[in-house]
Scaffold this motif. Structure first.
Motif, short mmCIF file in Angstrom:
data_model
loop_
_atom_site.label_atom_id
_atom_site.label_comp_id
_atom_site.label_asym_id
_atom_site.label_seq_id
_atom_site.Cartn_x
_atom_site.Cartn_y
_atom_site.Cartn_z
N SER A 180 9.50 7.06 -1.10
CA SER A 180 9.24 8.48 -0.87
C SER A 180 7.82 8.63 -0.33
O SER A 180 6.87 8.10 -0.93
CB SER A 180 9.38 9.28 -2.17
OG SER A 180 8.97 10.62 -1.96
N PRO A 181 7.64 9.34 0.79
CA PRO A 181 6.30 9.46 1.37
C PRO A 181 5.33 10.22 0.48
O PRO A 181 4.13 10.06 0.59
CB PRO A 181 6.56 10.22 2.68
CG PRO A 181 7.87 10.91 2.49
CD PRO A 181 8.66 10.02 1.59
N GLY A 182 5.83 11.06 -0.42
CA GLY A 182 4.95 11.86 -1.26
C GLY A 182 4.74 11.28 -2.65
O GLY A 182 4.01 11.87 -3.45
N ARG A 183 5.36 10.15 -2.96
CA ARG A 183 5.27 9.59 -4.31
C ARG A 183 4.19 8.52 -4.36
O ARG A 183 4.24 7.52 -3.63
CB ARG A 183 6.61 9.00 -4.72
CG ARG A 183 6.65 8.46 -6.12
CD ARG A 183 7.97 7.80 -6.40
NE ARG A 183 9.06 8.75 -6.37
CZ ARG A 183 10.34 8.40 -6.30
NH1 ARG A 183 10.68 7.14 -6.24
NH2 ARG A 183 11.28 9.32 -6.27
N GLN A 184 3.20 8.72 -5.21
CA GLN A 184 2.11 7.76 -5.36
C GLN A 184 2.41 6.82 -6.52
O GLN A 184 2.79 7.27 -7.60
CB GLN A 184 0.79 8.50 -5.61
CG GLN A 184 0.36 9.40 -4.45
CD GLN A 184 -0.93 10.11 -4.73
OE1 GLN A 184 -1.45 10.06 -5.85
NE2 GLN A 184 -1.47 10.77 -3.73
N PRO A 185 2.23 5.53 -6.33
CA PRO A 185 2.49 4.59 -7.43
C PRO A 185 1.49 4.77 -8.55
O PRO A 185 0.35 5.21 -8.35
CB PRO A 185 2.35 3.22 -6.74
CG PRO A 185 1.45 3.48 -5.57
CD PRO A 185 1.77 4.87 -5.10
N ILE A 186 1.93 4.43 -9.75
CA ILE A 186 1.06 4.50 -10.93
C ILE A 186 0.42 3.12 -11.13
O ILE A 186 1.12 2.11 -11.21
CB ILE A 186 1.86 4.91 -12.18
CG1 ILE A 186 2.54 6.26 -11.94
CG2 ILE A 186 0.96 4.98 -13.40
CD1 ILE A 186 3.44 6.70 -13.07
N ARG A 187 -0.89 3.12 -11.21
CA ARG A 187 -1.62 1.87 -11.34
C ARG A 187 -1.53 1.34 -12.78
O ARG A 187 -1.41 2.12 -13.72
CB ARG A 187 -3.09 2.07 -10.97
CG ARG A 187 -3.32 2.59 -9.56
CD ARG A 187 -4.74 3.11 -9.43
NE ARG A 187 -4.98 4.23 -10.33
CZ ARG A 187 -6.16 4.81 -10.49
NH1 ARG A 187 -7.20 4.35 -9.83
NH2 ARG A 187 -6.31 5.82 -11.31
N PRO A 188 -1.65 0.03 -12.97
CA PRO A 188 -1.77 -0.50 -14.34
C PRO A 188 -2.99 0.09 -15.03
O PRO A 188 -4.06 0.23 -14.43
CB PRO A 188 -1.93 -2.01 -14.11
CG PRO A 188 -1.28 -2.25 -12.78
CD PRO A 188 -1.55 -1.04 -11.96
#
Length: 776
Positions: A512-520
């Motif tokens: 998804s272009p608007g979904r940012q991954p969650i960092r550890p």
């Protein structure tokens, strides 16, 4: 000299070609298909705006159309349709109950509209009131009388503005209310005689038909299916039957819409034309058959309650019949375009209805595939059917977040059968209404035949791979998936099919272009808008925790199925690592069953499980720590209420922290402060007990010292949560306070190393037809 002549000839030829291109472009722009496409796009854009534009925005383009230029008819038509949509929306907004009148108790007089929906706990019905004139959706709890369409009633009602939960991926109830033209919702508190005779309405005839069919179908397991196919009444379709229909992709077969009305109109057209060709009026056979088909479509739509999908279907049938009558003047594509324009003018909010896009998309695809596919009839039929199901799959996932792998094959069998079954059902129902004895026997035989084949469909629905849930998370994903499906389904050279696979890859991998991954080491908290209750989701880089599952009511609403599961699919989480229920009150545990039924749950703790919450429990996910702080075993044993046994969970990492408190009250808060002290300090506090006066003690607030506090409460709930004395405590300490009732779902992120940011769903996705909510 010769060079000048050559240059003149070139310039003259260019001028001629330019003039020809302008004339062709003008005719193309004025084609009704382009006008319809642009009008749909324009009205769809209007319905995405936070506020309605003024009519002045459309007057300037209309004035320009007074001059001659290519496409002026196109511009004028689109501006007129858009302006009409704005006028209609302004009128509908003016009729609605204003926000400042929410919760008022008033006496209203009016008439029942449509068929009431009686149930074991309440009767729900629509009501047209006078002075002021409003269309209301009311519930009558406890001893509701038997109501019928056209009955005059004088009622004391508590009214509320059309309002629904606002969550990512969830059903937009407020949008549905807008499409239905509901000006206010509420429930009945008292009644007195109206002293006016009942008014005749078509729905009274439908109710009489339903009552006459009841003795014949009362003991049939497929009673709800037959009533849905004939009268558009779906109250007797069981939850298990709905689950079967959804799993096999066949819900459209029991919702009277374009398919059913088109079948009836088609059969009537063929029959009437066959008879007319063998009569003295054979020269007008086509026109007579078209008129009979239109009358039949209108009659079937009226029998089904004249719902919005049937209205769209009738408009499409009328356009199709006109195309058949004037086949030399109008193509099938132009007829569809006229139908789309008629729907927009008749009911502009149709553009936010899934049925609008599915219906017109299906017919447009059939028209296109019929023109492209060459060969014998069976090849065209196969291409039309399989291509239709495949091409509409992205729209199905976009609107419903679920699709069926069996749908193409099941529908390949059932849709042709529907062409036979639907007329037979209608004939049997008509016979049962006219001659109850003989017709009742015929209807009984139809019911027995349907009951005999239903177990096969139910068995198919139990296969574990038969259906899947997947969400297209943005318009870019939807457009790419549509393009991919169309390329794969269209009769194009095989070397181009790979392009379709490339278009589908983002949807297949869940990008998804608007979904940012969650960092550890980071996490996100979402408190969902579930009304009066609590359901929250915590996401780390690779793990998912649900803290409380929201309410489930005996009237049918289940927050787990309708809000929590769609949200998880929307954010790309197909499983739950831990489901923790703070305590056993229904507004916290009610949705747990639906969650465990829909998604794999790795571990369950708290109320309703074999693993109770106990202070001292700890686990670690992706650099984030989870600590259960309360209750200790002694506290759980001595608590006077389930609220005081609520789990308290603190989540923290290097730069972020949040505290979940369930429904803990002042005595438990005192114990919690004694046990944990400064260890309670957190950036985010999920306010205890929805902001009741018996909780949020000053000691707890001062010890936690949050930057922001989140409240999960129902819109204008009867307890008055959050209580003013509680909100005053937070405001006095400069703590930002957010309420799901006003803001919709609340999502907290920590843009390291800054303070937490709270995203409010209603602020992120405002629409003009959602009345402004104070504090939202």
């Amino acid at each position: 000299m010769q060079q000048g002549r050559f240059r003149g000839r070139v310039i003259g030829r260019l001028q001629t070609r330019t003039q020809d291109w302008v004339r062709v472009s003008a005719r193309g722009l004025e084609d009704v298909r382009w006008i319809a496409l642009a009008s749909v796009a324009m009205v769809s854009l209007l319905y995405q705006l936070p506020v309605l534009p003024g009519l002045g925005w459309f007057l300037i383009p209309l004035c320009l159309c007074l001059k001659r230029f290519p496409g002026r008819v196109w511009v004028a038509a689109v501006c007129i349709v858009a302006a009409w949509s704005v006028v209609q929306a302004q009128q509908q907004l003016a009729d609605r109950l204003p926000v400042n009148a929410d919760g008022e108790r008033v006496w209203v007089t009016g008439r029942v509209v449509g068929l009431p929906e009686p149930g074991p706990y309440r009767t729900r019905f629509e009501f047209d009131s006078t002075h002021p004139s409003r269309h209301l959706r009311l519930s009558w709890y406890r001893d509701a009388p038997e109501l019928a369409a056209g009955d005059c009633l004088t009622l004391k009602v508590k009214l509320s503005t059309p309002h629904g939960s606002a969550n990512p991926g969830g059903f937009d109830y407020s949008a549905w209310l807008w499409r239905q033209g509901i000006d206010a919702t509420g429930y009945v508190r008292a009644t007195k005689p109206c002293n006016r005779p009942p008014q005749w309405r078509l729905d009274r005839l439908r109710a009489a038909a339903l009552a006459r069919l009841s003795p014949v179908l009362a003991d049939s397991p497929v009673r709800g299916l037959l009533e849905a196919l004939s009268l558009g009444v779906r109250t007797h379709i069981t939850d298990d039957q709905w689950a079967t229909l959804r799993a096999t992709g066949t819900t459209h077969l029991v919702a009277i819409s374009g398919l059913h009305i088109g079948l009836v109109a088609g059969w009537l057209f063929v029959l009437a034309r066959w008879l007319a060709l063998r009569s003295p009026v054979f020269r007008s056979a086509r026109r007579i058959a078209a008129a009979v088909a239109i009358v039949g479509a209108l009659a079937y739509a009226g029998l089904a309650g004249w719902a919005l999908p049937t209205q769209r279907a009738v408009i499409m049938v009328v356009a199709a019949m006109l195309a058949l009558v004037f086949e030399r003047r109008i193509s099938a594509g132009q007829a569809l375009a006229w139908a789309a324009l008629a729907v927009l003018i008749w009911h502009p909010p149709a553009v936010i209805a899934p049925g609008f896009w599915l219906s017109f998309g299906a017919v447009a695809w059939l028209i296109g595939i019929a023109a492209l596919v060459r060969g014998p009839w069976w090849r065209k039929a196969l291409a039309c059917h399989l291509g239709l199901v495949i091409a509409l799959l992205p729209l199905t996932l976009w609107f419903f977040g679920q699709a069926s792998l069996a749908a193409p094959w099941v529908n390949a069998l059932l849709i042709p059968l529907a062409g036979i079954v639907v007329p037979i059902v209608l004939l049997a129902v008509g016979a049962a209404l006219i001659a109850p004895v003989a017709g009742g026997w015929a209807l009984g035989q139809v019911a027995a035949a349907l009951a005999a084949v239903w177990p096969g469909l139910a068995e198919l629905a139990q296969w574990p791979v038969i259906s899947f849930g997947h969400v297209l998370t943005g318009p870019v994903m939807l457009l790419l998936a549509l393009a991919g499906m169309i390329v794969l389904a269209a009769p194009v050279p095989w070397r181009l099919r790979g392009l379709g696979v490339i278009f589908l890859l983002p949807a297949m991998i869940g990008w998804s272009p608007g979904r940012q991954p969650i960092r550890p080491g980071d996490f996100r908290v979402t408190v969902l808008d579930v009304g009066q209750g609590l359901a929250s989701v915590v996401r780390t880089a690779r793990h998912t925790l649900i803290f409380d599952a929201g309410p489930a009511y005996r009237t049918g609403f289940d927050a787990g199925a309708m809000i929590v599961v769609p949200y998880l699919r929307q954010v790309g989480r197909g499983s739950v690592d831990r489901l923790m229920i703070s305590h056993g009150d229904m507004d916290h545990i009610g949705g747990a069953g639906a969650i465990t039924a829909a998604l794999p749950v790795g571990r369950r703790s708290g109320a309703g499980s074999r693993e109770p919450c106990r202070a001292g429990e700890h686990w670690h996910w992706d650099g984030v720590d989870f600590d259960v702080l309360y209750p200790a075993a002694a506290d759980a044993a001595s608590a006077d209420s389930s609220n005081e046994r609520s789990c308290v969970l603190r989540i923290h990492s290097g730069w972020a922290s949040a505290l979940f408190t369930g429904d803990i009250e002042a005595p438990g808060e005192h114990q919690l402060v004694q046990y944990s002290g400064a260890g309670l300090a957190s950036d985010i506090l999920v306010v205890p007990h929805h902001g009741s006066a018996s909780s949020s003690s000053p000691a707890l607030i001062d010890t936690v010292a949050p930057h922001a506090a989140l409240i999960s409460s129902g819109w204008h709930n009867r307890w008055g949560f959050p209580r003013p004395v509680v909100t005053a405590r937070y405001h006095a300490r400069g703590i930002a306070l957010f309420n799901t009732a006003n803001s919709g779902a609340l999502t907290v992120i920590w843009p390291q190393p800054h303070r937490p940011l709270v995203a409010r769903w209603r602020r992120q996705h405002p629409r003009f037809w959602q009345q402004p909510v104070p504090g939202g």
